[in-house]
Design a protein around this motif. Structure first.
Motif, PDB file in Angstrom:
ATOM      1  N   GLY A  15      38.797  -7.015  19.891  1.00  0.00           N
ATOM      2  CA  GLY A  15      37.266  -6.940  20.168  1.00  0.00           C
ATOM      3  C   GLY A  15      36.459  -8.307  20.095  1.00  0.00           C
ATOM      4  O   GLY A  15      35.983  -8.830  20.830  1.00  0.00           O
ATOM      5  N   HIS A  16      36.569  -8.929  18.935  1.00  0.00           N
ATOM      6  CA  HIS A  16      35.765 -10.041  18.743  1.00  0.00           C
ATOM      7  C   HIS A  16      36.551 -11.097  19.708  1.00  0.00           C
ATOM      8  O   HIS A  16      35.714 -11.928  20.318  1.00  0.00           O
ATOM      9  CB  HIS A  16      36.305 -10.637  17.143  1.00  0.00           C
ATOM     10  CG  HIS A  16      35.539 -10.316  16.153  1.00  0.00           C
ATOM     11  ND1 HIS A  16      34.119 -10.193  16.215  1.00  0.00           N
ATOM     12  CD2 HIS A  16      36.063  -9.461  14.959  1.00  0.00           C
ATOM     13  CE1 HIS A  16      33.657  -9.573  14.987  1.00  0.00           C
ATOM     14  NE2 HIS A  16      34.710  -9.241  14.468  1.00  0.00           N
ATOM     15  N   ALA A  17      37.752 -11.149  20.085  1.00  0.00           N
ATOM     16  CA  ALA A  17      38.556 -12.026  21.093  1.00  0.00           C
ATOM     17  C   ALA A  17      37.828 -11.833  22.612  1.00  0.00           C
ATOM     18  O   ALA A  17      37.310 -12.775  22.998  1.00  0.00           O
ATOM     19  CB  ALA A  17      39.839 -11.889  21.034  1.00  0.00           C
ATOM     20  N   LEU A  18      37.648 -10.764  22.993  1.00  0.00           N
ATOM     21  CA  LEU A  18      37.128 -10.239  24.202  1.00  0.00           C
ATOM     22  C   LEU A  18      35.951 -10.702  24.242  1.00  0.00           C
ATOM     23  O   LEU A  18      35.192 -11.031  25.336  1.00  0.00           O
ATOM     24  CB  LEU A  18      37.522  -8.794  24.452  1.00  0.00           C
ATOM     25  CG  LEU A  18      38.981  -8.131  24.383  1.00  0.00           C
ATOM     26  CD1 LEU A  18      39.027  -6.655  24.880  1.00  0.00           C
ATOM     27  CD2 LEU A  18      39.464  -9.034  25.589  1.00  0.00           C
ATOM     28  N   ARG A  19      34.937 -10.368  23.212  1.00  0.00           N
ATOM     29  CA  ARG A  19      33.559 -10.870  23.543  1.00  0.00           C
ATOM     30  C   ARG A  19      33.429 -12.289  23.238  1.00  0.00           C
ATOM     31  O   ARG A  19      32.346 -12.739  23.943  1.00  0.00           O
ATOM     32  CB  ARG A  19      32.534 -10.104  22.091  1.00  0.00           C
ATOM     33  CG  ARG A  19      32.313  -8.766  22.187  1.00  0.00           C
ATOM     34  CD  ARG A  19      31.553  -8.038  21.009  1.00  0.00           C
ATOM     35  NE  ARG A  19      32.167  -8.323  19.809  1.00  0.00           N
ATOM     36  CZ  ARG A  19      33.014  -7.370  19.284  1.00  0.00           C
ATOM     37  NH1 ARG A  19      33.380  -6.450  20.093  1.00  0.00           N
ATOM     38  NH2 ARG A  19      33.672  -7.559  18.113  1.00  0.00           N
ATOM     39  N   ALA A  20      34.385 -13.061  22.582  1.00  0.00           N
ATOM     40  CA  ALA A  20      34.337 -14.543  22.587  1.00  0.00           C
ATOM     41  C   ALA A  20      34.659 -15.081  23.959  1.00  0.00           C
ATOM     42  O   ALA A  20      34.484 -16.184  24.358  1.00  0.00           O
ATOM     43  CB  ALA A  20      35.109 -15.176  21.539  1.00  0.00           C
ATOM     44  N   GLY A  21      35.317 -14.246  24.764  1.00  0.00           N
ATOM     45  CA  GLY A  21      35.777 -14.751  26.133  1.00  0.00           C
ATOM     46  C   GLY A  21      37.052 -14.741  26.649  1.00  0.00           C
ATOM     47  O   GLY A  21      37.539 -14.916  27.773  1.00  0.00           O
ATOM     48  N   TYR A  22      38.128 -14.434  25.546  1.00  0.00           N
ATOM     49  CA  TYR A  22      39.390 -14.185  25.831  1.00  0.00           C
ATOM     50  C   TYR A  22      39.586 -13.007  26.729  1.00  0.00           C
ATOM     51  O   TYR A  22      38.920 -12.023  26.750  1.00  0.00           O
ATOM     52  CB  TYR A  22      40.067 -13.810  24.733  1.00  0.00           C
ATOM     53  CG  TYR A  22      40.260 -14.794  23.541  1.00  0.00           C
ATOM     54  CD1 TYR A  22      41.600 -15.848  23.520  1.00  0.00           C
ATOM     55  CD2 TYR A  22      39.491 -14.932  22.772  1.00  0.00           C
ATOM     56  CE1 TYR A  22      41.686 -16.616  22.513  1.00  0.00           C
ATOM     57  CE2 TYR A  22      39.518 -16.063  21.662  1.00  0.00           C
ATOM     58  CZ  TYR A  22      40.657 -16.799  21.719  1.00  0.00           C
ATOM     59  OH  TYR A  22      41.030 -17.749  20.499  1.00  0.00           O
ATOM     60  N   ARG A  23      40.521 -13.161  27.971  1.00  0.00           N
ATOM     61  CA  ARG A  23      41.116 -12.252  28.766  1.00  0.00           C
ATOM     62  C   ARG A  23      42.458 -11.791  28.922  1.00  0.00           C
ATOM     63  O   ARG A  23      42.564 -10.999  29.628  1.00  0.00           O
ATOM     64  CB  ARG A  23      40.346 -12.441  30.086  1.00  0.00           C
ATOM     65  CG  ARG A  23      38.959 -12.463  30.281  1.00  0.00           C
ATOM     66  CD  ARG A  23      38.377 -11.094  30.014  1.00  0.00           C
ATOM     67  NE  ARG A  23      36.730 -11.259  30.163  1.00  0.00           N
ATOM     68  CZ  ARG A  23      36.115 -11.021  29.069  1.00  0.00           C
ATOM     69  NH1 ARG A  23      36.322 -11.419  27.884  1.00  0.00           N
ATOM     70  NH2 ARG A  23      34.674 -11.079  29.012  1.00  0.00           N
ATOM     71  N   SER A  24      43.133 -12.406  27.965  1.00  0.00           N
ATOM     72  CA  SER A  24      44.699 -12.187  27.803  1.00  0.00           C
ATOM     73  C   SER A  24      44.981 -11.804  26.308  1.00  0.00           C
ATOM     74  O   SER A  24      44.504 -12.541  25.402  1.00  0.00           O
ATOM     75  CB  SER A  24      45.331 -13.462  28.590  1.00  0.00           C
ATOM     76  OG  SER A  24      46.775 -13.264  28.134  1.00  0.00           O
ATOM     77  N   VAL A  25      45.638 -10.605  26.171  1.00  0.00           N
ATOM     78  CA  VAL A  25      45.957 -10.267  24.949  1.00  0.00           C
ATOM     79  C   VAL A  25      47.494  -9.951  24.861  1.00  0.00           C
ATOM     80  O   VAL A  25      48.139  -9.203  25.989  1.00  0.00           O
ATOM     81  CB  VAL A  25      45.282  -8.969  24.598  1.00  0.00           C
ATOM     82  CG1 VAL A  25      45.810  -8.543  23.245  1.00  0.00           C
ATOM     83  CG2 VAL A  25      43.855  -9.177  24.646  1.00  0.00           C
TER      84      VAL A  25
END
Length: 273
Positions: free
Chosen positions: A34-44
């Motif tokens: 969730g932190h990563a997606l909010r920061a702008g990552y779009r690949s997991v």
């Protein structure tokens, strides 16, 4: 800030910088992703063996981000290799993720003594044909494994995800990838911290006013690798994404190239079975 894409050999576009969740407990994964997606990552990037596909799925469901804006990778574990068992394992991964498809599905290791990866690849080809994965590939495959796979298939892997960092630069394998249109993706991109104290990296960090980890991630990007750093710390998650405001010079790239020393932080693909 826009994360650049890599166009895979089937035309699918994959973010060059993504977020890895190796060794993140499932009950912490949703928060970290969730932190990563909010920061702008779009690949997991996850895997069945990580035990955190459910956490990744929860984060995606709670993010409010449209599915077609995300790129989700998971991997088949060694015990499930084989044609029919792969299909069953893939269904289980989709169920844990709460998704109807993944963007990339990988064979996690070749496990050459087991010798099941050709049958496994046939299952991945079926998954691709059915549209339940947008691209298929492998992880930890060496040149002989790739050659054999390609000799028995009309589909070249879109990606080979390998251990890759300044202390293990895999020049021969990367050259083979380039020759055959296989994208190189780096796991353990920071060598679990083993390269962050090297003077070439420290010097570049001082010159650009960034952290050693940011220098190494920038090196991956300028080298052409797809890279998936992992952190559960919100500040580091953001820092690992903040690598587009500087560029390493040719001299700095040459100095980092000289750090290659064949250092593996994980298993050897030729002997892990």
């Amino acid at each position: 800030m826009t994360i650049p894409d890599i166009t895979l050999n089937n035309g699918v576009r994959m973010p060059q910088l993504g977020f890895g969740v190796f060794q993140v407990p499932d009950d912490e994964t949703a928060e970290a992703v969730g932190h990563a997606l909010r920061a702008g990552y779009r690949s997991v990037d996850t895997a069945a063996i990580y035990g955190n596909e459910r956490g990744v799925g929860r984060a995606i469901a709670e993010s409010g981000i449209a599915r077609d804006e995300l790129f989700v990778t998971t991997k088949l574990w060694n015990d499930d290799q084989g044609h029919d068992s792969t299909l069953t394992a893939f269904d289980a991964s989709l169920d844990r993720l709460g998704l109807d498809h993944v963007d990339l599905y990988l064979i996690h290791w070749p496990t050459p003594v087991r010798d099941r990866y050709l049958d496994t690849w046939r299952a991945l080809e079926r998954i691709l044909a059915e549209g339940r994965a947008r691209a298929i590939g492998v992880s930890n495959f060496q040149v002989p494994h790739l050659r054999r796979l390609m000799e028995h298939s009309g589909i070249v892997p879109a990606v080979n995800q390998i251990e890759l960092h300044p202390a293990l630069q895999q020049a021969e394998l990367r050259a083979f990838h380039a020759e055959h249109g296989i994208a190189t993706e780096a796991w353990s991109p920071l060598a679990q911290g083993a390269v962050l104290g090297d003077e070439a990296i420290l010097s570049a960090a001082r010159a650009h006013g960034v952290t050693p980890a940011q220098v190494v991630i920038r090196w991956h990007l300028q080298t052409g690798n797809i890279v998936i750093p992992k952190s559960v710390t919100p500040e580091r998650i953001r820092q690992n994404l903040d690598v587009f405001g500087f560029r390493l010079s040719d001299a700095e790239l040459d100095a980092i190239a000289a750090l290659d020393r064949g250092l593996r932080t994980g298993p050897d693909p030729d002997t892990l079975n």
